[in-house]
Design a protein around this motif. Structure first.
Motif, mmCIF file in Angstrom:
data_model
loop_
_atom_site.group_PDB
_atom_site.id
_atom_site.type_symbol
_atom_site.label_atom_id
_atom_site.label_comp_id
_atom_site.label_asym_id
_atom_site.label_seq_id
_atom_site.Cartn_x
_atom_site.Cartn_y
_atom_site.Cartn_z
ATOM 1 N N GLY A 47 -68.820 -10.849 -90.263
ATOM 2 C CA GLY A 47 -69.748 -10.603 -89.166
ATOM 3 C C GLY A 47 -69.310 -9.426 -88.318
ATOM 4 O O GLY A 47 -68.138 -9.051 -88.308
ATOM 5 N N ILE A 48 -70.251 -8.858 -87.605
ATOM 6 C CA ILE A 48 -69.923 -7.762 -86.697
ATOM 7 C C ILE A 48 -69.832 -8.236 -85.250
ATOM 8 O O ILE A 48 -69.264 -7.554 -84.414
ATOM 9 N N GLU A 49 -70.376 -9.422 -84.985
ATOM 10 C CA GLU A 49 -70.288 -9.979 -83.647
ATOM 11 C C GLU A 49 -70.712 -11.437 -83.707
ATOM 12 O O GLU A 49 -71.568 -11.816 -84.492
ATOM 13 N N GLY A 50 -70.111 -12.264 -82.864
ATOM 14 C CA GLY A 50 -70.503 -13.663 -82.822
ATOM 15 C C GLY A 50 -69.607 -14.466 -81.896
ATOM 16 O O GLY A 50 -68.606 -13.976 -81.386
ATOM 17 N N PHE A 51 -69.996 -15.724 -81.678
ATOM 18 C CA PHE A 51 -69.161 -16.651 -80.932
ATOM 19 C C PHE A 51 -69.404 -18.039 -81.479
ATOM 20 O O PHE A 51 -70.384 -18.301 -82.159
ATOM 21 N N GLY A 52 -68.471 -18.915 -81.213
ATOM 22 C CA GLY A 52 -68.569 -20.287 -81.698
ATOM 23 C C GLY A 52 -68.193 -21.255 -80.608
ATOM 24 O O GLY A 52 -68.462 -21.004 -79.422
ATOM 25 N N ALA A 53 -67.545 -22.347 -80.993
ATOM 26 C CA ALA A 53 -67.218 -23.418 -80.064
ATOM 27 C C ALA A 53 -66.332 -22.939 -78.916
ATOM 28 O O ALA A 53 -66.385 -23.483 -77.817
ATOM 29 N N SER A 54 -65.521 -21.905 -79.151
ATOM 30 C CA SER A 54 -64.633 -21.403 -78.094
ATOM 31 C C SER A 54 -65.378 -20.619 -77.025
ATOM 32 O O SER A 54 -64.844 -20.351 -75.954
ATOM 33 N N SER A 55 -66.611 -20.219 -77.302
ATOM 34 C CA SER A 55 -67.449 -19.394 -76.431
ATOM 35 C C SER A 55 -66.908 -17.988 -76.212
ATOM 36 O O SER A 55 -67.401 -17.262 -75.361
ATOM 37 N N LEU A 56 -65.874 -17.587 -76.954
ATOM 38 C CA LEU A 56 -65.377 -16.223 -76.887
ATOM 39 C C LEU A 56 -66.210 -15.360 -77.819
ATOM 40 O O LEU A 56 -66.427 -15.715 -78.969
ATOM 41 N N ILE A 57 -66.677 -14.223 -77.331
ATOM 42 C CA ILE A 57 -67.454 -13.316 -78.172
ATOM 43 C C ILE A 57 -66.497 -12.401 -78.920
ATOM 44 O O ILE A 57 -65.645 -11.749 -78.319
ATOM 45 N N HIS A 58 -66.615 -12.395 -80.229
ATOM 46 C CA HIS A 58 -65.824 -11.534 -81.093
ATOM 47 C C HIS A 58 -66.755 -10.429 -81.578
ATOM 48 O O HIS A 58 -67.862 -10.701 -82.020
ATOM 49 N N THR A 59 -66.289 -9.179 -81.512
ATOM 50 C CA THR A 59 -67.146 -8.064 -81.883
ATOM 51 C C THR A 59 -66.350 -6.990 -82.615
ATOM 52 O O THR A 59 -65.139 -6.886 -82.438
ATOM 53 N N SER A 60 -67.040 -6.199 -83.407
ATOM 54 C CA SER A 60 -66.399 -5.097 -84.119
ATOM 55 C C SER A 60 -66.581 -3.773 -83.397
ATOM 56 O O SER A 60 -66.139 -2.745 -83.886
ATOM 57 N N ARG A 61 -67.246 -3.798 -82.230
ATOM 58 C CA ARG A 61 -67.445 -2.559 -81.476
ATOM 59 C C ARG A 61 -66.100 -1.949 -81.097
ATOM 60 O O ARG A 61 -65.179 -2.653 -80.694
ATOM 61 N N LEU A 62 -66.001 -0.652 -81.235
ATOM 62 C CA LEU A 62 -64.739 0.059 -81.072
ATOM 63 C C LEU A 62 -64.038 -0.211 -79.749
ATOM 64 O O LEU A 62 -62.834 -0.412 -79.707
ATOM 65 N N LEU A 63 -64.770 -0.220 -78.645
ATOM 66 C CA LEU A 63 -64.144 -0.383 -77.343
ATOM 67 C C LEU A 63 -63.650 -1.794 -77.065
ATOM 68 O O LEU A 63 -62.837 -2.005 -76.184
ATOM 69 N N SER A 64 -64.134 -2.753 -77.818
ATOM 70 C CA SER A 64 -63.674 -4.133 -77.628
ATOM 71 C C SER A 64 -63.327 -4.724 -78.986
ATOM 72 O O SER A 64 -63.834 -5.760 -79.376
ATOM 73 N N MET A 65 -62.458 -4.041 -79.704
ATOM 74 C CA MET A 65 -62.122 -4.412 -81.073
ATOM 75 C C MET A 65 -61.534 -5.819 -81.129
ATOM 76 O O MET A 65 -60.532 -6.115 -80.483
ATOM 77 N N SER A 66 -62.158 -6.674 -81.888
ATOM 78 C CA SER A 66 -61.668 -8.031 -82.075
ATOM 79 C C SER A 66 -60.829 -8.075 -83.339
ATOM 80 O O SER A 66 -61.091 -7.372 -84.302
ATOM 81 N N GLU A 67 -59.827 -8.907 -83.301
ATOM 82 C CA GLU A 67 -59.007 -9.078 -84.493
ATOM 83 C C GLU A 67 -59.363 -10.363 -85.224
ATOM 84 O O GLU A 67 -58.670 -10.739 -86.157
ATOM 85 N N ASP A 68 -60.397 -11.028 -84.786
ATOM 86 C CA ASP A 68 -60.786 -12.279 -85.445
ATOM 87 C C ASP A 68 -62.305 -12.350 -85.528
ATOM 88 O O ASP A 68 -62.942 -13.178 -84.899
ATOM 89 N N LEU A 69 -62.892 -11.482 -86.340
ATOM 90 C CA LEU A 69 -64.342 -11.444 -86.485
ATOM 91 C C LEU A 69 -64.849 -12.685 -87.215
ATOM 92 O O LEU A 69 -64.117 -13.310 -87.991
ATOM 93 N N PRO A 70 -66.115 -13.043 -86.989
ATOM 94 C CA PRO A 70 -66.674 -14.191 -87.701
ATOM 95 C C PRO A 70 -66.842 -13.880 -89.182
ATOM 96 O O PRO A 70 -67.117 -12.752 -89.578
#
Length: 134
Positions: A47-70
């Motif tokens: 995925g490029i962006e998403g959230f689950g039960a933790s309610s944390l948004i994970h995204t692949s956008r450069l400025l907010s690079m997530s290390e745990d994408l969906p």
């Protein structure tokens, strides 16, 4: 191997890209177990962006690079074969979401135009002529 025409069952497993099983990616373990179980196929989608039960948004956008994408692992086969595989997920998926959907397979062909790998042919008919494959 089982041939399927029409009705099938799809299991989708939503997990995190960094989820592991014995120090290897969890999605890889699920795919390998599905293969060992003789299921028709499994695919992993990042995925490029998403959230689950933790309610944390994970995204692949450069400025907010997530290390745990969906990640979504999708498996489709007969209802019987998918349901027989589900107990294996109980011990693997400790965080995530597992959903089942009825679906209809309209075509399942290998790259060379033959029915899915390991699946029997029709004999007199060419793939796609009057039969659907999975």
């Amino acid at each position: 191997m089982t041939r399927l025409t029409g009705s099938a069952l799809r299991v989708t497993i939503f997990i995190g890209e960094n989820d592991t099983w014995h120090r290897k990616p969890l999605y890889a373990e699920i795919v390998h177990r599905a293969h060992a179980a003789g299921l028709a196929g499994a695919s992993v989608f990042r995925g490029i962006e998403g959230f689950g039960a933790s309610s944390l948004i994970h995204t692949s956008r450069l400025l907010s690079m997530s290390e745990d994408l969906p990640v979504a692992v999708i498996v489709v086969d007969t209802e019987e074969r998918v349901r027989a595989f589900l107990p294996q997920l109980d011990g693997l998926v400790t965080e995530g979401l597992v959903i089942l959907d009825d679906c209809e397979v309209i075509r399942y062909l290998g790259r060379d135009g033959t029915p899915g790998e390991g699946r029997p042919g029709t004999g007199d008919r060419a793939p796609g002529e009057g039969e659907n494959w999975l």
